[in-house]
Scaffold this motif. Structure first.
Motif, PDB file in Angstrom:
ATOM      1  N   ARG A  76     -27.104 -24.757  -2.288  1.00 33.39           N
ATOM      2  CA  ARG A  76     -27.039 -25.129  -3.713  1.00 33.39           C
ATOM      3  C   ARG A  76     -27.729 -24.076  -4.583  1.00 33.39           C
ATOM      4  N   GLU A  77     -28.860 -23.542  -4.105  1.00 33.71           N
ATOM      5  CA  GLU A  77     -29.594 -22.534  -4.875  1.00 33.71           C
ATOM      6  C   GLU A  77     -28.831 -21.217  -4.942  1.00 33.71           C
ATOM      7  N   ILE A  78     -28.320 -20.756  -3.811  1.00 36.93           N
ATOM      8  CA  ILE A  78     -27.669 -19.445  -3.747  1.00 36.93           C
ATOM      9  C   ILE A  78     -26.256 -19.470  -4.324  1.00 36.93           C
ATOM     10  N   ALA A  79     -25.484 -20.520  -3.990  1.00 33.28           N
ATOM     11  CA  ALA A  79     -24.060 -20.493  -4.306  1.00 33.28           C
ATOM     12  C   ALA A  79     -23.569 -21.678  -5.138  1.00 33.28           C
ATOM     13  N   GLY A  80     -24.412 -22.679  -5.339  1.00 29.61           N
ATOM     14  CA  GLY A  80     -23.970 -23.838  -6.106  1.00 29.61           C
ATOM     15  C   GLY A  80     -22.949 -24.700  -5.384  1.00 29.61           C
ATOM     16  N   VAL A  81     -22.972 -24.658  -4.031  1.00 27.03           N
ATOM     17  CA  VAL A  81     -22.059 -25.500  -3.250  1.00 27.03           C
ATOM     18  C   VAL A  81     -22.869 -26.431  -2.356  1.00 27.03           C
ATOM     19  N   SER A  82     -22.248 -27.565  -2.018  1.00 30.83           N
ATOM     20  CA  SER A  82     -22.881 -28.513  -1.112  1.00 30.83           C
ATOM     21  C   SER A  82     -22.648 -28.084   0.331  1.00 30.83           C
ATOM     22  N   PHE A  83     -23.333 -28.750   1.236  1.00 28.05           N
ATOM     23  CA  PHE A  83     -23.165 -28.463   2.667  1.00 28.05           C
ATOM     24  C   PHE A  83     -21.726 -28.754   3.101  1.00 28.05           C
ATOM     25  N   VAL A  84     -21.152 -29.855   2.614  1.00 31.01           N
ATOM     26  CA  VAL A  84     -19.765 -30.205   2.971  1.00 31.01           C
ATOM     27  C   VAL A  84     -18.801 -29.155   2.425  1.00 31.01           C
TER      28      VAL A  84
ATOM     29  N   PHE B 240     -19.440 -26.043   1.835  1.00 33.14           N
ATOM     30  CA  PHE B 240     -19.637 -24.861   2.670  1.00 33.14           C
ATOM     31  C   PHE B 240     -18.887 -25.013   3.995  1.00 33.14           C
ATOM     32  N   GLN B 241     -18.997 -26.197   4.621  1.00 27.75           N
ATOM     33  CA  GLN B 241     -18.273 -26.450   5.873  1.00 27.75           C
ATOM     34  C   GLN B 241     -16.770 -26.245   5.680  1.00 27.75           C
ATOM     35  N   LEU B 242     -16.230 -26.744   4.578  1.00 26.67           N
ATOM     36  CA  LEU B 242     -14.798 -26.600   4.322  1.00 26.67           C
ATOM     37  C   LEU B 242     -14.412 -25.137   4.163  1.00 26.67           C
ATOM     38  N   LEU B 243     -15.211 -24.378   3.434  1.00 24.22           N
ATOM     39  CA  LEU B 243     -14.927 -22.951   3.252  1.00 24.22           C
ATOM     40  C   LEU B 243     -14.978 -22.201   4.582  1.00 24.22           C
ATOM     41  N   VAL B 244     -15.985 -22.500   5.399  1.00 22.46           N
ATOM     42  CA  VAL B 244     -16.110 -21.833   6.699  1.00 22.46           C
ATOM     43  C   VAL B 244     -14.930 -22.203   7.599  1.00 22.46           C
ATOM     44  N   ARG B 245     -14.542 -23.481   7.601  1.00 23.29           N
ATOM     45  CA  ARG B 245     -13.394 -23.909   8.418  1.00 23.29           C
ATOM     46  C   ARG B 245     -12.121 -23.168   7.995  1.00 23.29           C
ATOM     47  N   LEU B 246     -11.934 -23.017   6.695  1.00 24.05           N
ATOM     48  CA  LEU B 246     -10.760 -22.285   6.210  1.00 24.05           C
ATOM     49  C   LEU B 246     -10.809 -20.829   6.668  1.00 24.05           C
ATOM     50  N   ARG B 247     -11.958 -20.213   6.522  1.00 20.95           N
ATOM     51  CA  ARG B 247     -12.089 -18.808   6.952  1.00 20.95           C
ATOM     52  C   ARG B 247     -11.811 -18.674   8.447  1.00 20.95           C
ATOM     53  N   ASP B 248     -12.386 -19.574   9.248  1.00 21.92           N
ATOM     54  CA  ASP B 248     -12.216 -19.501  10.694  1.00 21.92           C
ATOM     55  C   ASP B 248     -10.782 -19.805  11.126  1.00 21.92           C
ATOM     56  N   ALA B 249     -10.037 -20.522  10.282  1.00 24.12           N
ATOM     57  CA  ALA B 249      -8.638 -20.855  10.597  1.00 24.12           C
ATOM     58  C   ALA B 249      -7.679 -19.803  10.046  1.00 24.12           C
ATOM     59  N   GLY B 250      -8.196 -18.679   9.609  1.00 23.23           N
ATOM     60  CA  GLY B 250      -7.329 -17.632   9.086  1.00 23.23           C
ATOM     61  C   GLY B 250      -7.047 -17.766   7.602  1.00 23.23           C
ATOM     62  N   GLY B 251      -7.757 -18.670   6.927  1.00 26.29           N
ATOM     63  CA  GLY B 251      -7.638 -18.789   5.480  1.00 26.29           C
ATOM     64  C   GLY B 251      -6.840 -19.966   4.980  1.00 26.29           C
ATOM     65  N   THR B 252      -6.095 -20.649   5.868  1.00 25.29           N
ATOM     66  CA  THR B 252      -5.265 -21.770   5.430  1.00 25.29           C
ATOM     67  C   THR B 252      -5.309 -22.904   6.441  1.00 25.29           C
ATOM     68  N   GLN B 253      -5.370 -24.127   5.921  1.00 25.28           N
ATOM     69  CA  GLN B 253      -5.269 -25.339   6.727  1.00 25.28           C
ATOM     70  C   GLN B 253      -4.625 -26.427   5.879  1.00 25.28           C
ATOM     71  N   THR B 254      -4.176 -27.473   6.533  1.00 24.10           N
ATOM     72  CA  THR B 254      -3.699 -28.626   5.780  1.00 24.10           C
ATOM     73  C   THR B 254      -4.903 -29.494   5.425  1.00 24.10           C
ATOM     74  N   MET B 255      -4.727 -30.362   4.450  1.00 25.24           N
ATOM     75  CA  MET B 255      -5.806 -31.287   4.082  1.00 25.24           C
ATOM     76  C   MET B 255      -6.163 -32.165   5.281  1.00 25.24           C
ATOM     77  N   THR B 256      -5.166 -32.575   6.056  1.00 27.36           N
ATOM     78  CA  THR B 256      -5.421 -33.412   7.230  1.00 27.36           C
ATOM     79  C   THR B 256      -6.273 -32.669   8.248  1.00 27.36           C
ATOM     80  N   GLN B 257      -5.959 -31.410   8.513  1.00 26.20           N
ATOM     81  CA  GLN B 257      -6.749 -30.624   9.449  1.00 26.20           C
ATOM     82  C   GLN B 257      -8.190 -30.483   8.956  1.00 26.20           C
ATOM     83  N   MET B 258      -8.345 -30.283   7.664  1.00 19.90           N
ATOM     84  CA  MET B 258      -9.701 -30.152   7.119  1.00 19.90           C
ATOM     85  C   MET B 258     -10.468 -31.462   7.262  1.00 19.90           C
TER      86      MET B 258
END
Length: 179
Positions: free
Chosen positions: A45-53, A55-73
């Motif tokens: 929150r201090e560094i980026a203004g994002v919550s832990f959840v 951040f998890q979603l962004l990391v999951r997208l990055r690790d999946a090659g940048g795209t996922q479905t809402m269901t996969q997320m």
């Protein structure tokens, strides 16, 4: 009058008090996870203004090659589907992701990481990893890490194999309606 059904999550002997070693372990685990998650979230929150959840979603997208479905997320993060939809809306509003129809299936919503989302991760990951290392990994010896990873994977898998509270409630309502 509806007959009372036993809780499917309860096991025989489940009402017995924890022995001292079980209680000590439970308290240490809960306190450790709570402090770790709180400190990591505070930093995000201090560094980026994002919550832990988020951040998890962004990391999951990055690790999946940048795209996922809402269901996969939603399936990959321990959070409600409506909560994921809300968090994705906030990330989209911030320009960190985009949402739209999946090119392979119009019925499905696809989520894509934007360049701004990648840049945010590049900025946040080094201090985030540093804090995780200081809080968790620096206290472990070389032998501790593989043992802890194996134990926690086994505990996680056991928990995930249990029916969720919502599935239990739906099953009870369905059973009650058929009775």
């Amino acid at each position: 009058m509806t007959e009372s059904r036993p809780d499917p999550e309860a096991r025989p002997g489940g009402d017995e008090p924890l022995n001292p070693a079980e209680l000590k372990t439970l308290i240490a685990l809960i306190e450790s996870v709570t402090v770790l998650q709180y400190r990591l979230e505070q930093q995000l929150r201090e560094i980026a203004g994002v919550s832990f959840v988020q951040f998890q979603l962004l990391v999951r997208l990055r690790d999946a090659g940048g795209t996922q479905t809402m269901t996969q997320m939603a399936d990959g993060v321990v959070y409600s589907r409506s909560g994921i939809t809300y968090q994705a809306g906030l990330l989209e509003k911030a320009g960190l992701i985009t949402r739209g129809p999946d090119p392979d299936d119009d019925r499905v919503r696809a989520v894509a990481l934007t360049d701004a989302g990648r840049a945010l991760l590049d900025e946040v990951l080094p201090p985030h990893v540093g804090l995780a290392r200081r809080l968790l990994f620096d206290s472990l010896t070389g032998d501790d890490l593989p043992r802890l990873a194996e134990i926690m994977a086994r505990v996680r898998d056991h928990m995930q194999a249990q029916p969720s509270r919502s599935a239990t409630t739906v099953r009870r309502r369905r059973d009650d309606a058929g009775a």
